[in-house]
Design a protein around this motif. Structure first.
Motif, PDB file in Angstrom:
ATOM      1  N   PRO A   1       0.847  -1.181   0.027  1.00 23.64           N
ATOM      2  CA  PRO A   1      -0.077   0.083  -0.060  1.00 23.64           C
ATOM      3  C   PRO A   1       0.891   1.303  -0.118  1.00 23.64           C
ATOM      4  CG  PRO A   1      -0.097  -1.044   2.285  1.00 23.64           C
ATOM      5  CD  PRO A   1       0.599  -1.927   1.061  1.00 23.64           C
ATOM      6  N   LEU A   2       2.158   1.270   0.224  1.00 26.88           N
ATOM      7  CA  LEU A   2       3.140   2.391   0.319  1.00 26.88           C
ATOM      8  C   LEU A   2       2.923   3.193  -1.362  1.00 26.88           C
ATOM      9  CD1 LEU A   2       6.208   1.159   2.210  1.00 26.88           C
ATOM     10  CD2 LEU A   2       4.088   2.519   2.826  1.00 26.88           C
ATOM     11  N   THR A   3       2.694   2.162  -2.374  1.00 29.36           N
ATOM     12  CA  THR A   3       2.462   2.828  -3.656  1.00 29.36           C
ATOM     13  C   THR A   3       1.428   4.064  -3.567  1.00 29.36           C
ATOM     14  OG1 THR A   3       0.958   1.344  -4.505  1.00 29.36           O
ATOM     15  CG2 THR A   3       3.191   0.751  -4.930  1.00 29.36           C
ATOM     16  N   GLN A   4       0.425   4.109  -2.826  1.00 27.21           N
ATOM     17  CA  GLN A   4      -0.455   5.129  -2.690  1.00 27.21           C
ATOM     18  C   GLN A   4      -0.169   6.328  -1.931  1.00 27.21           C
ATOM     19  OE1 GLN A   4      -3.104   4.663  -4.609  1.00 27.21           O
ATOM     20  NE2 GLN A   4      -2.137   2.597  -5.364  1.00 27.21           N
ATOM     21  N   TRP A   5       0.766   6.156  -0.960  1.00 26.58           N
ATOM     22  CA  TRP A   5       1.292   7.091  -0.132  1.00 26.58           C
ATOM     23  C   TRP A   5       2.108   8.073  -0.865  1.00 26.58           C
ATOM     24  CZ3 TRP A   5       3.690   5.106   5.100  1.00 26.58           C
ATOM     25  CH2 TRP A   5       2.526   4.244   5.871  1.00 26.58           C
ATOM     26  N   SER A   6       1.832   9.195  -0.505  1.00 21.81           N
ATOM     27  CA  SER A   6       2.678  10.516  -1.042  1.00 21.81           C
ATOM     28  C   SER A   6       3.929  10.662  -0.552  1.00 21.81           C
ATOM     29  CB  SER A   6       2.096  11.783  -0.336  1.00 21.81           C
ATOM     30  OG  SER A   6       2.678  13.067  -0.657  1.00 21.81           O
ATOM     31  N   TRP A   7       4.976  11.005  -1.002  1.00 25.86           N
ATOM     32  CA  TRP A   7       6.182  11.181  -0.418  1.00 25.86           C
ATOM     33  C   TRP A   7       6.701  11.931   0.767  1.00 25.86           C
ATOM     34  CZ3 TRP A   7      10.183   8.021  -1.690  1.00 25.86           C
ATOM     35  CH2 TRP A   7      10.302   7.175  -2.800  1.00 25.86           C
ATOM     36  N   TRP A   8       5.532  12.966   0.816  1.00 27.82           N
ATOM     37  CA  TRP A   8       5.758  13.921   2.019  1.00 27.82           C
ATOM     38  C   TRP A   8       5.447  13.030   3.350  1.00 27.82           C
ATOM     39  CZ3 TRP A   8       7.740  18.249   1.832  1.00 27.82           C
ATOM     40  CH2 TRP A   8       7.940  18.962   0.636  1.00 27.82           C
ATOM     41  N   TRP A   9       4.436  12.038   3.144  1.00 27.06           N
ATOM     42  CA  TRP A   9       4.465  11.017   4.407  1.00 27.06           C
ATOM     43  C   TRP A   9       5.647  10.186   4.737  1.00 27.06           C
ATOM     44  CZ3 TRP A   9       0.654  12.092   7.804  1.00 27.06           C
ATOM     45  CH2 TRP A   9      -0.385  12.573   7.309  1.00 27.06           C
ATOM     46  N   LEU A  10       6.611  10.075   3.958  1.00 24.87           N
ATOM     47  CA  LEU A  10       7.703   9.315   4.025  1.00 24.87           C
ATOM     48  C   LEU A  10       8.875  10.343   4.782  1.00 24.87           C
ATOM     49  CD1 LEU A  10       7.967   7.083   1.094  1.00 24.87           C
ATOM     50  CD2 LEU A  10       6.994   6.547   3.236  1.00 24.87           C
ATOM     51  N   LEU A  11       8.416  11.574   4.722  1.00 21.67           N
ATOM     52  CA  LEU A  11       9.531  12.586   5.481  1.00 21.67           C
ATOM     53  C   LEU A  11       9.473  12.637   6.768  1.00 21.67           C
ATOM     54  CD1 LEU A  11       9.715  15.193   2.641  1.00 21.67           C
ATOM     55  CD2 LEU A  11      11.302  13.460   3.231  1.00 21.67           C
ATOM     56  N   VAL A  12       8.084  12.233   7.288  1.00 21.55           N
ATOM     57  CA  VAL A  12       7.497  12.306   8.711  1.00 21.55           C
ATOM     58  C   VAL A  12       8.659  11.474   9.707  1.00 21.55           C
ATOM     59  CG1 VAL A  12       5.950  11.647  10.570  1.00 21.55           C
ATOM     60  CG2 VAL A  12       5.331  13.035   8.322  1.00 21.55           C
ATOM     61  N   PRO A  13       8.858  10.290   9.380  1.00 23.13           N
ATOM     62  CA  PRO A  13       9.720   9.607  10.272  1.00 23.13           C
ATOM     63  C   PRO A  13      11.231  10.243  10.241  1.00 23.13           C
ATOM     64  CG  PRO A  13       8.667   8.025   8.736  1.00 23.13           C
ATOM     65  CD  PRO A  13       8.618   9.373   8.443  1.00 23.13           C
ATOM     66  N   TYR A  14      11.763  10.694   9.174  1.00 24.97           N
ATOM     67  CA  TYR A  14      12.848  11.503   9.039  1.00 24.97           C
ATOM     68  C   TYR A  14      12.828  12.727  10.122  1.00 24.97           C
ATOM     69  CZ  TYR A  14      14.397   8.631   5.362  1.00 24.97           C
ATOM     70  OH  TYR A  14      14.916   7.554   4.439  1.00 24.97           O
ATOM     71  N   GLY A  15      11.846  13.502   9.889  1.00 24.48           N
ATOM     72  CA  GLY A  15      11.629  14.681  10.738  1.00 24.48           C
ATOM     73  C   GLY A  15      11.641  14.172  12.345  1.00 24.48           C
ATOM     74  N   LEU A  16      10.940  13.033  12.490  1.00 24.85           N
ATOM     75  CA  LEU A  16      10.813  12.738  13.939  1.00 24.85           C
ATOM     76  C   LEU A  16      12.153  12.492  14.354  1.00 24.85           C
ATOM     77  CD1 LEU A  16       7.644  10.567  14.049  1.00 24.85           C
ATOM     78  CD2 LEU A  16       7.943  12.885  15.210  1.00 24.85           C
ATOM     79  N   THR A  17      12.876  11.597  13.518  1.00 24.81           N
ATOM     80  CA  THR A  17      14.473  11.149  13.990  1.00 24.81           C
ATOM     81  C   THR A  17      15.188  12.327  14.071  1.00 24.81           C
ATOM     82  OG1 THR A  17      14.230   9.028  12.586  1.00 24.81           O
ATOM     83  CG2 THR A  17      16.308  10.106  13.111  1.00 24.81           C
ATOM     84  N   ALA A  18      15.172  13.371  13.377  1.00 24.41           N
ATOM     85  CA  ALA A  18      15.841  14.726  13.562  1.00 24.41           C
ATOM     86  C   ALA A  18      15.547  15.308  14.731  1.00 24.41           C
ATOM     87  CB  ALA A  18      16.022  15.627  12.361  1.00 24.41           C
ATOM     88  N   ALA A  19      14.342  15.377  15.160  1.00 21.53           N
ATOM     89  CA  ALA A  19      13.710  16.300  16.227  1.00 21.53           C
ATOM     90  C   ALA A  19      14.259  15.381  17.702  1.00 21.53           C
ATOM     91  CB  ALA A  19      12.164  16.204  16.253  1.00 21.53           C
ATOM     92  N   TRP A  20      14.232  14.126  17.731  1.00 26.30           N
ATOM     93  CA  TRP A  20      14.720  13.292  18.791  1.00 26.30           C
ATOM     94  C   TRP A  20      16.277  13.506  19.056  1.00 26.30           C
ATOM     95  CZ3 TRP A  20      14.073  11.447  23.341  1.00 26.30           C
ATOM     96  CH2 TRP A  20      14.874  10.581  23.606  1.00 26.30           C
ATOM     97  N   TRP A  21      16.921  13.389  18.051  1.00 26.16           N
ATOM     98  CA  TRP A  21      18.550  13.601  17.926  1.00 26.16           C
ATOM     99  C   TRP A  21      18.776  14.963  18.491  1.00 26.16           C
ATOM    100  CZ3 TRP A  21      20.344  11.132  12.796  1.00 26.16           C
ATOM    101  CH2 TRP A  21      20.252   9.575  13.051  1.00 26.16           C
ATOM    102  N   SER A  22      18.057  16.131  17.981  1.00 22.45           N
ATOM    103  CA  SER A  22      18.256  17.271  18.645  1.00 22.45           C
ATOM    104  C   SER A  22      17.974  17.456  20.052  1.00 22.45           C
ATOM    105  CB  SER A  22      17.494  18.316  17.713  1.00 22.45           C
ATOM    106  OG  SER A  22      17.589  18.299  16.405  1.00 22.45           O
ATOM    107  N   TYR A  23      16.694  16.804  20.301  1.00 21.21           N
ATOM    108  CA  TYR A  23      16.305  16.890  21.937  1.00 21.21           C
ATOM    109  C   TYR A  23      17.331  16.153  22.661  1.00 21.21           C
ATOM    110  CZ  TYR A  23      14.057  15.525  26.175  1.00 21.21           C
ATOM    111  OH  TYR A  23      13.844  15.180  27.686  1.00 21.21           O
ATOM    112  N   ALA A  24      17.898  15.088  22.094  1.00 26.44           N
ATOM    113  CA  ALA A  24      18.807  14.362  23.185  1.00 26.44           C
ATOM    114  C   ALA A  24      19.980  14.862  23.213  1.00 26.44           C
ATOM    115  CB  ALA A  24      18.984  12.850  22.438  1.00 26.44           C
ATOM    116  N   ASP A  25      20.339  15.646  22.001  1.00 26.59           N
ATOM    117  CA  ASP A  25      21.762  16.421  22.220  1.00 26.59           C
ATOM    118  C   ASP A  25      21.637  17.540  23.245  1.00 26.59           C
ATOM    119  OD1 ASP A  25      23.255  14.707  20.841  1.00 26.59           O
ATOM    120  OD2 ASP A  25      23.155  15.697  19.038  1.00 26.59           O
ATOM    121  N   PHE A  26      20.535  18.377  22.860  1.00 28.01           N
ATOM    122  CA  PHE A  26      20.228  19.403  23.858  1.00 28.01           C
ATOM    123  C   PHE A  26      20.049  19.147  25.282  1.00 28.01           C
ATOM    124  CE2 PHE A  26      17.109  22.725  25.329  1.00 28.01           C
ATOM    125  CZ  PHE A  26      18.011  23.770  25.418  1.00 28.01           C
ATOM    126  N   SER A  27      19.419  18.230  25.626  1.00 25.56           N
ATOM    127  CA  SER A  27      18.948  17.932  27.088  1.00 25.56           C
ATOM    128  C   SER A  27      20.072  17.273  27.896  1.00 25.56           C
ATOM    129  CB  SER A  27      17.799  17.041  27.108  1.00 25.56           C
ATOM    130  OG  SER A  27      18.059  15.519  26.601  1.00 25.56           O
TER     131      SER A  27
END
Length: 78
Positions: free
Chosen positions: A20-46
């Motif tokens: 079913p991933l063929t129906q997803w927009s590429w933008w939805w696949l950027l969400v996990p990358y954004g969450l990963t970047a946010a977590w790494w930023s938080y982990a380093d900052f905290s």
């Protein structure tokens, strides 16, 4: 790290047009990358990352000291 693995897996599956991933927009696949970047930023900052490294270093030092004590005990005459 597991969020990055999920993001990479979803990207590969989307690229290979699997399921079913063929129906997803590429933008939805950027969400996990954004969450990963946010977590790494938080982990380093905290300081979470630094505490983990220090805990591992402390455990390594304790193991080394214990090995040295054990080696000294084995040399003692009985």
């Amino acid at each position: 790290m597991w969020m990055l693995m999920i993001a990479l897996l979803l990207t590969v599956l989307k690229f290979l047009e699997v399921g079913p991933l063929t129906q997803w927009s590429w933008w939805w696949l950027l969400v996990p990358y954004g969450l990963t970047a946010a977590w790494w930023s938080y982990a380093d900052f905290s300081g979470y990352t630094r505490r983990r490294v220090e805990d591992e270093e402390g455990a390594r030092v304790k193991r080394r000291i214990q090995r040295q004590k054990d080696a000294m005990d084995s040399r003692k005459p009985r």
